[in-house]
Write a protein that holds these residues in place. Structure first.
Motif, PDB file in Angstrom:
ATOM      1  N   THR A  82       0.873  -1.178  -0.034  1.00  0.00           N
ATOM      2  CA  THR A  82       0.159  -0.382   0.087  1.00  0.00           C
ATOM      3  C   THR A  82       0.917   0.686  -0.068  1.00  0.00           C
ATOM      4  N   VAL A  83       0.054   1.720  -0.920  1.00  0.00           N
ATOM      5  CA  VAL A  83       1.730   3.552  -0.767  1.00  0.00           C
ATOM      6  C   VAL A  83      -0.487   4.465  -0.144  1.00  0.00           C
ATOM      7  N   PHE A  84       0.325   5.335   0.140  1.00  0.00           N
ATOM      8  CA  PHE A  84      -0.523   6.518   0.767  1.00  0.00           C
ATOM      9  C   PHE A  84       0.307   7.960   0.008  1.00  0.00           C
ATOM     10  N   LEU A  85      -0.974   9.057  -0.099  1.00  0.00           N
ATOM     11  CA  LEU A  85      -0.582  10.263  -0.103  1.00  0.00           C
ATOM     12  C   LEU A  85       0.151  10.670   1.501  1.00  0.00           C
ATOM     13  N   HIS A  86       1.145  11.390   1.809  1.00  0.00           N
ATOM     14  CA  HIS A  86       1.049  11.797   3.291  1.00  0.00           C
ATOM     15  C   HIS A  86       0.666  12.537   3.748  1.00  0.00           C
ATOM     16  N   ASN A  87      -0.150  13.300   4.075  1.00  0.00           N
ATOM     17  CA  ASN A  87      -0.681  14.424   4.535  1.00  0.00           C
ATOM     18  C   ASN A  87      -1.152  15.566   3.835  1.00  0.00           C
ATOM     19  N   PRO A  88      -1.312  15.180   2.708  1.00  0.00           N
ATOM     20  CA  PRO A  88      -1.974  15.771   1.842  1.00  0.00           C
ATOM     21  C   PRO A  88      -2.631  17.379   2.063  1.00  0.00           C
ATOM     22  N   GLU A  89      -2.472  16.778   3.564  1.00  0.00           N
ATOM     23  CA  GLU A  89      -3.369  18.332   4.546  1.00  0.00           C
ATOM     24  C   GLU A  89      -2.721  19.620   3.910  1.00  0.00           C
ATOM     25  N   HIS A  90      -1.638  19.320   3.372  1.00  0.00           N
ATOM     26  CA  HIS A  90      -0.862  20.542   3.080  1.00  0.00           C
ATOM     27  C   HIS A  90      -0.946  21.147   1.373  1.00  0.00           C
ATOM     28  N   ASP A  91      -1.972  20.920   0.955  1.00  0.00           N
ATOM     29  CA  ASP A  91      -2.140  21.610  -0.100  1.00  0.00           C
ATOM     30  C   ASP A  91      -3.484  20.356  -0.787  1.00  0.00           C
ATOM     31  N   PRO A  92      -4.352  20.932  -0.346  1.00  0.00           N
ATOM     32  CA  PRO A  92      -5.616  20.538  -0.655  1.00  0.00           C
ATOM     33  C   PRO A  92      -5.943  20.514  -2.088  1.00  0.00           C
ATOM     34  N   THR A  93      -5.705  21.544  -2.760  1.00  0.00           N
ATOM     35  CA  THR A  93      -6.362  21.920  -4.292  1.00  0.00           C
ATOM     36  C   THR A  93      -5.402  21.009  -4.647  1.00  0.00           C
ATOM     37  N   ARG A  94      -4.840  19.878  -4.331  1.00  0.00           N
ATOM     38  CA  ARG A  94      -3.995  19.148  -5.309  1.00  0.00           C
ATOM     39  C   ARG A  94      -4.346  17.656  -4.965  1.00  0.00           C
ATOM     40  N   LEU A  95      -5.331  17.125  -4.354  1.00  0.00           N
ATOM     41  CA  LEU A  95      -5.447  16.362  -3.555  1.00  0.00           C
ATOM     42  C   LEU A  95      -6.000  15.060  -4.532  1.00  0.00           C
ATOM     43  N   ALA A  96      -6.941  15.714  -5.398  1.00  0.00           N
ATOM     44  CA  ALA A  96      -7.602  14.656  -6.621  1.00  0.00           C
ATOM     45  C   ALA A  96      -6.606  14.402  -7.803  1.00  0.00           C
ATOM     46  N   ALA A  97      -5.395  15.083  -8.259  1.00  0.00           N
ATOM     47  CA  ALA A  97      -4.761  15.290  -9.054  1.00  0.00           C
ATOM     48  C   ALA A  97      -3.721  14.006  -8.470  1.00  0.00           C
ATOM     49  N   ALA A  98      -3.584  14.129  -7.739  1.00  0.00           N
ATOM     50  CA  ALA A  98      -2.197  13.266  -5.946  1.00  0.00           C
ATOM     51  C   ALA A  98      -3.274  11.921  -6.383  1.00  0.00           C
ATOM     52  N   CYS A  99      -4.297  12.110  -6.176  1.00  0.00           N
ATOM     53  CA  CYS A  99      -4.914  10.631  -5.923  1.00  0.00           C
ATOM     54  C   CYS A  99      -4.991   9.831  -7.343  1.00  0.00           C
ATOM     55  N   GLU A 100      -5.185  10.465  -8.300  1.00  0.00           N
ATOM     56  CA  GLU A 100      -5.410   9.530  -9.608  1.00  0.00           C
ATOM     57  C   GLU A 100      -3.983   9.135 -10.308  1.00  0.00           C
ATOM     58  N   GLU A 101      -3.018   9.978  -9.417  1.00  0.00           N
ATOM     59  CA  GLU A 101      -1.941   9.444  -9.789  1.00  0.00           C
ATOM     60  C   GLU A 101      -1.888   8.151  -9.205  1.00  0.00           C
ATOM     61  N   LEU A 102      -1.660   8.727  -7.805  1.00  0.00           N
ATOM     62  CA  LEU A 102      -1.783   7.244  -7.039  1.00  0.00           C
ATOM     63  C   LEU A 102      -2.591   5.696  -8.072  1.00  0.00           C
ATOM     64  N   ALA A 103      -4.112   6.229  -8.032  1.00  0.00           N
ATOM     65  CA  ALA A 103      -4.874   4.821  -8.332  1.00  0.00           C
ATOM     66  C   ALA A 103      -3.983   4.798  -9.883  1.00  0.00           C
ATOM     67  N   SER A 104      -3.484   5.405 -10.575  1.00  0.00           N
ATOM     68  CA  SER A 104      -2.640   5.468 -11.536  1.00  0.00           C
ATOM     69  C   SER A 104      -1.294   3.960 -11.945  1.00  0.00           C
ATOM     70  N   CYS A 105      -0.892   4.136 -10.585  1.00  0.00           N
ATOM     71  CA  CYS A 105       0.260   3.564  -9.584  1.00  0.00           C
ATOM     72  C   CYS A 105      -0.040   2.766  -9.251  1.00  0.00           C
ATOM     73  N   ARG A 106      -1.375   1.752  -8.821  1.00  0.00           N
ATOM     74  CA  ARG A 106      -1.753   1.384  -8.338  1.00  0.00           C
ATOM     75  C   ARG A 106      -2.173   0.108  -9.683  1.00  0.00           C
ATOM     76  N   GLU A 107      -2.233   1.034 -10.529  1.00  0.00           N
ATOM     77  CA  GLU A 107      -3.298   0.399 -12.179  1.00  0.00           C
ATOM     78  C   GLU A 107      -2.048  -0.598 -13.328  1.00  0.00           C
ATOM     79  N   ALA A 108      -0.783   0.736 -13.043  1.00  0.00           N
ATOM     80  CA  ALA A 108       0.365  -0.070 -13.518  1.00  0.00           C
ATOM     81  C   ALA A 108       1.548  -1.088 -13.002  1.00  0.00           C
ATOM     82  N   GLY A 109       0.484  -1.684 -12.062  1.00  0.00           N
ATOM     83  CA  GLY A 109       1.662  -2.382 -10.631  1.00  0.00           C
ATOM     84  C   GLY A 109       2.620  -2.141 -10.009  1.00  0.00           C
TER      85      GLY A 109
END
Length: 254
Positions: A82-109
């Motif tokens: 499991t890979v977590f976004l680490h304390n994204p509350e530092h930049d809530p405006t980028r939360l959606a894009a960061a989540c999409e990137e980690l979801a993409s990492c999961r899909e890429a194995g």
């Protein structure tokens, strides 16, 4: 501090089979140190880690996150579970894009699951509806050291995202040896007749504040690890937890 091999071996004996770390721990060397220390034992653990902090500071910039996940797999010598976004509350405006990137990492194995680890999810609540992907897990602070409004925000945030699971962390505010834990009797949260120590009672209470399926606890002591591992067989009283939460909310409204 990275666990010693002896402690890792002891953890397996005690039934502890999950390890939690982060890209920035141990001066950005945690994954290499863990792989060197654990060697063949590492494959017997479920490993979670976090990305978001870098030598230049915190960022949720997608390409930096992906590079960190790729580097993590190389340094561990295996895919992290499991890979977590680490304390994204530092930049809530980028939360959606960061989540999409980690979801993409999961899909890429590059990882088997992804999630969000947040110390205080309140700043993320407004951004949660814009997140287009569902995290596998949300990790939040848990236990008697957490303020009522943070507990409420954690539950709301995980609910808004539709997270598949919820984990806890830092049940003793990072220091189980703080004198306060010898004074706070968390046993009031347990059903009558459960013979636990104060530290064990604190951990049991943390599993219900808020409700989580597992808790990350830091320790370098085999004895402390045994004490905590033995506590997971106990459960907190739902009625006492509900009463405690109501008291916290009433106090916040004064």
């Amino acid at each position: 501090m990275a666990p010693t091999r002896a402690l890792l071996e002891h953890a397996l004996t005690a039934g502890v089979t999950a390890l939690d770390t982060a890209f920035n721990y141990d001066r950005y060397a945690s994954h290499r140190v863990l792989a060197k220390t654990a060697r063949e034992l590492l494959d017997r653990f479920e490993v979670s880690t976090k990305v978001g902090y870098f030598p230049g500071g915190h960022t949720l910039e997608p390409t930096r996150l992906r590079a960190a996940v790729e580097q993590t797999a190389v340094e561990l010598g295996r895919t992290p579970d499991t890979v977590f976004l680490h304390n994204p509350e530092h930049d809530p405006t980028r939360l959606a894009a960061a989540c999409e990137e980690l979801a993409s990492c999961r899909e890429a194995g590059l990882c088997r699951a992804w999630g969000i680890a947040t110390w205080n999810p309140a700043p993320l609540l407004a951004a949660a509806p814009s997140v287009p992907v569902v995290p596998d897990v949300v990790m939040v602070r848990a236990g008697l050291a957490v303020r009522g409004e943070v507990l409420d925000a954690a539950e709301r945030f995980a609910g808004e995202l539709g997270a598949g699971d919820r984990w806890g962390m830092a049940p003793f505010a990072g220091n189980p040896n703080d004198p306060v834990w010898s004074k706070v009797d968390a046993a009031v949260f347990l059903e009558d007749g459960q013979p636990v120590s104060r530290i064990q009672a604190g951990l049991v209470a943390a599993f219900a504040l808020p409700a989580v399926s597992r808790i990350a606890v830091g320790t370098s002591s085999p004895q402390h690890l045994d004490e905590l591992a033995a506590a997971v067989r106990y459960t907190a009283s739902a009625s006492v937890v509900d009463e405690y939460r109501e008291l916290l909310r009433a106090g916040a409204e004064r």
